[in-house]
Scaffold this active site. Sequence first.
Site, short mmCIF file in Angstrom:
data_model
loop_
_atom_site.label_atom_id
_atom_site.label_comp_id
_atom_site.label_asym_id
_atom_site.label_seq_id
_atom_site.Cartn_x
_atom_site.Cartn_y
_atom_site.Cartn_z
N GLU A 221 0.11 -3.23 13.30
CA GLU A 221 -0.05 -2.21 14.34
C GLU A 221 0.61 -2.60 15.67
O GLU A 221 1.22 -1.77 16.32
CB GLU A 221 -1.54 -1.91 14.58
CG GLU A 221 -2.19 -1.15 13.43
CD GLU A 221 -3.58 -0.65 13.78
OE1 GLU A 221 -4.54 -1.13 13.17
OE2 GLU A 221 -3.72 0.20 14.67
N HIS A 237 -3.94 -19.09 -8.91
CA HIS A 237 -4.17 -18.62 -10.28
C HIS A 237 -3.37 -17.37 -10.60
O HIS A 237 -3.55 -16.79 -11.66
CB HIS A 237 -5.68 -18.37 -10.47
CG HIS A 237 -6.47 -19.63 -10.26
ND1 HIS A 237 -6.72 -20.54 -11.27
CD2 HIS A 237 -7.01 -20.15 -9.14
CE1 HIS A 237 -7.40 -21.56 -10.77
NE2 HIS A 237 -7.58 -21.34 -9.48
N LYS A 331 -2.84 11.52 11.91
CA LYS A 331 -4.15 12.07 12.26
C LYS A 331 -4.02 13.52 12.69
O LYS A 331 -4.87 14.35 12.35
CB LYS A 331 -4.82 11.23 13.35
CG LYS A 331 -5.39 9.91 12.83
CD LYS A 331 -6.12 9.13 13.91
CE LYS A 331 -6.67 7.82 13.36
NZ LYS A 331 -7.32 6.99 14.34
O1 PA5 Z 1 -6.46 0.23 15.90
C1 PA5 Z 1 -6.31 1.43 15.72
O2 PA5 Z 1 -5.94 2.21 16.60
C2 PA5 Z 1 -6.62 2.02 14.35
O3 PA5 Z 1 -6.67 1.05 13.36
C3 PA5 Z 1 -7.96 2.78 14.45
O4 PA5 Z 1 -9.00 1.88 14.67
C4 PA5 Z 1 -8.20 3.62 13.19
O5 PA5 Z 1 -7.19 4.57 13.02
C5 PA5 Z 1 -9.55 4.34 13.24
O6 PA5 Z 1 -9.73 5.01 14.45
P1 PA5 Z 1 -11.09 4.82 15.25
O7 PA5 Z 1 -11.18 3.35 15.51
O8 PA5 Z 1 -10.95 5.58 16.51
O9 PA5 Z 1 -12.18 5.31 14.38
#
Ligand code: PA5
Length: 341
Positions: A221, A237, A331
């Site tokens: 990310e 393994h 999203k």
């Molecule tokens: O770090 C991030 O932005 C993502 O991994 C989010 O955590 C993920 O998309 C889920 O969203 P939220 O944390 O708002 O529930």
Amino acid sequence: MNSSGYNKMLNLIFSLPEQFELGLNIGFECGLIKPKVIENVVIAGMGGSAIGGDIVRTLSLQTGSLPVIVWRDYRLPQAVSPRTLFFAVSYSGNTEETLAAYREAKRCKSQVIAISSGGRLAQMAKHDGLPLLSVPTGMPPRAAIGLLTIPILVVLSRFGLYPDCKKGIRDTARLLGRRLHNWHKRAQRISRLLDGNLPIVYSTSRLLDVAAYRWQCQLNENAKVMCHIGQLPEQNHNEIMALSSPRFLAQKGVLIGLFDRTTHPRTIFRFRATLNLCKDAFSRFIFVNSEGRSALARLFSVMIIGDLVSVALAKRRGVDPMAIPKIDELKSMLASYRGKR
Ligand code: PA5
């Protein structure tokens, strides 16, 4: 890229000791009624909001506390019942898988607690009269890891489902405060080795499996690079047979071994033997040893070096660690898709 995203994410990592203190307050100050019978704990969330659950599950295994299940999907497992203590964790409060899981947990009459900075989840918890642990808004969820982990530990310990954790949490915050600057310098050196290569992160103790997974998610990310993870001894393994295939991977792997004092001595031998047997797969080896006394401190010490590496690598690659455009776009595509939730 201008450096503002880099500076913001770095500052958030450096704010972790304060997040720990605030997390303690959030966990202690919320009004909760202790449920009569709890048979299991389920923590539902996705991405940066789920990893706190993994940390709690890992620590609960170490202390022999109640089984903790971390759930990352719409529909819940059969194990969820009225005797389940259920945490729905979504930093934004708008993640549809977590909202669906929350609704289903309510239908199962589980003891539900929501953790969020706002959004639909906070609205629904308020409307349903269920406990809501509100965390401050305005961060990328993955940067709020202290705020999304510590309150769960505190609530579990308030309910007698986890040992008293206040001292361990404060000690960990102090360790982070003392060590973050040095870890940042080390992370910059590591990021130089990773640039243009494939990070392969192996955990050598079950305490650190979640740390390896955090390295992967943060490199994905923040730095927008692929990362492969594995576990020793299990890797010996199966995967040991496949390193450096396909051919273009040969010499492209940078092996990062995560070590803890709970790493079995024979696993240390296995690690060295694996390096010898698979020399052609890796261009470099990096060893990261946990620091601190408690399991929480040791886990965070290894995890946060990965966070810092991901931010340093983002800077080298000229990408913004704060921005996750494809996740956001997906999203919004889902928000307008009318299929069954
Ligand atoms: O770090 C991030 O932005 C993502 O991994 C989010 O955590 C993920 O998309 C889920 O969203 P939220 O944390 O708002 O529930």
